[in-house]
Design an enzyme around this catalytic site. Structure first.
Site, PDB file in Angstrom:
ATOM      1  N   GLY A 119      38.925  36.446  38.980  1.00 55.01           N
ATOM      2  CA  GLY A 119      38.916  37.026  40.320  1.00 55.01           C
ATOM      3  C   GLY A 119      40.190  37.787  40.590  1.00 55.01           C
ATOM      4  N   GLN A 165      46.623  41.925  45.398  1.00 53.43           N
ATOM      5  CA  GLN A 165      47.298  41.615  44.130  1.00 53.43           C
ATOM      6  C   GLN A 165      47.624  42.859  43.317  1.00 53.43           C
ATOM      7  OE1 GLN A 165      44.221  38.448  43.131  1.00 53.43           O
ATOM      8  NE2 GLN A 165      46.050  37.542  42.245  1.00 53.43           N
ATOM      9  N   CYS A 207      45.934  31.336  39.434  1.00 49.17           N
ATOM     10  CA  CYS A 207      45.934  32.621  40.130  1.00 49.17           C
ATOM     11  C   CYS A 207      46.731  33.599  39.282  1.00 49.17           C
ATOM     12  CB  CYS A 207      46.575  32.471  41.501  1.00 49.17           C
ATOM     13  SG  CYS A 207      46.679  34.021  42.426  1.00 49.17           S
ATOM     14  N   LEU A 208      46.222  34.818  39.144  1.00 49.67           N
ATOM     15  CA  LEU A 208      46.923  35.815  38.320  1.00 49.67           C
ATOM     16  C   LEU A 208      48.303  36.149  38.890  1.00 49.67           C
ATOM     17  CD1 LEU A 208      43.941  38.176  37.401  1.00 49.67           C
ATOM     18  CD2 LEU A 208      45.069  36.510  35.925  1.00 49.67           C
ATOM     19  N   HIS A 256      39.195  31.147  47.363  1.00 52.35           N
ATOM     20  CA  HIS A 256      40.521  31.515  46.844  1.00 52.35           C
ATOM     21  C   HIS A 256      40.820  32.985  47.175  1.00 52.35           C
ATOM     22  CE1 HIS A 256      43.790  31.426  43.663  1.00 52.35           C
ATOM     23  NE2 HIS A 256      43.578  32.731  43.780  1.00 52.35           N
ATOM     24  N   GLU A 257      39.834  33.853  46.932  1.00 51.13           N
ATOM     25  CA  GLU A 257      40.048  35.293  47.179  1.00 51.13           C
ATOM     26  C   GLU A 257      40.110  35.587  48.681  1.00 51.13           C
ATOM     27  OE1 GLU A 257      41.045  36.889  44.699  1.00 51.13           O
ATOM     28  OE2 GLU A 257      40.312  35.502  43.177  1.00 51.13           O
ATOM     29  N   HIS A 285      43.532  35.214  49.761  1.00 48.91           N
ATOM     30  CA  HIS A 285      44.346  36.398  49.445  1.00 48.91           C
ATOM     31  C   HIS A 285      44.222  37.447  50.550  1.00 48.91           C
ATOM     32  CE1 HIS A 285      46.140  35.787  45.542  1.00 48.91           C
ATOM     33  NE2 HIS A 285      44.999  35.408  45.004  1.00 48.91           N
TER      34      HIS A 285
HETATM   35 NI    NI Z   1      44.635  34.406  43.226  1.00 51.11          NI
END
Ligand code: NI
Length: 179
Positions: free
Chosen positions: A44, A49, A103-104, A145-146, A149
């Site tokens: 994701g 991000q 998470c990236l 989660h997204e 963000h």
């Molecule tokens: Ni993330």
């Protein structure tokens, strides 16, 4: 060089703005995000991000990683990747579970987060068409989660004080990377 913002980058703390209409420009961003996500081996990625402030995220949750307790797919009728534009969670189960998430924007960090087991989300797809999705399992977790963000919330905000202290060195490293 990675094109993904790492913790400490102010772009990650911005609240996403609504997309007026789904133009070719928005689609180009979506394609870029998918490419970045796949290159980083993520499931994701949210626009924040990659330094964009629009309400967009993409997901590609592998079916083999998203099975219920009986071993059946949690979301059998969903085709990946999914593109969420102007998403809104309109329902969430009271039933929750706690699992580790990555998470990236927090490389090499996994944190236990409690989320609703199921969510209903309304959004526009890549073509600007209105969609509604009832998601379970890992997909439901990834959507939440997204959504975090898009609201400027991060895994960091789900960490206990002890976890934050444990990773203090790593956070310092992240900070340095943003300079
Ligand atoms: Ni993330």
């Amino acid at each position: 060089m990675s094109s993904i913002c790492i913790y400490g980058n102010p772009a990650l703390r911005k609240t996403a703005e609504c997309v007026g209409s789904v133009t070719n420009e928005v689609r180009a961003l979506v394609d870029r995000m998918l490419k970045i996500m796949y290159t980083a081996d993520g499931i994701g990625l949210a626009a924040g991000q990659v330094g964009e402030t629009c309400a967009v995220f993409v997901l590609d949750v592998p079916a083999e990683a998203d099975k219920n307790d009986d071993g059946f797919p949690s979301n059998p009728s969903v085709t990946m990747p999914l593109v969420f534009i102007n998403p809104e969670v309109i329902g969430a189960s009271d039933e929750v579970d706690t699992k580790e998430e990555g998470c990236l924007s927090f490389p090499k960090l996994y944190v236990s987060v409690t989320r609703s087991k199921e969510v209903v989300v309304r959004f526009q797809d890549r073509n600007g068409n209105a969609q509604m999705l009832n998601a379970k399992g890992l997909l439901a977790r990834a959507i939440q989660h997204e959504m975090d963000h898009l609201n400027g919330l991060l895994l960091f905000d789900h960490m206990s004080k002890a976890t934050k202290m444990k990773h203090a060195l790593l956070f310092r490293k992240f900070k340095k990377a943003n300079k």
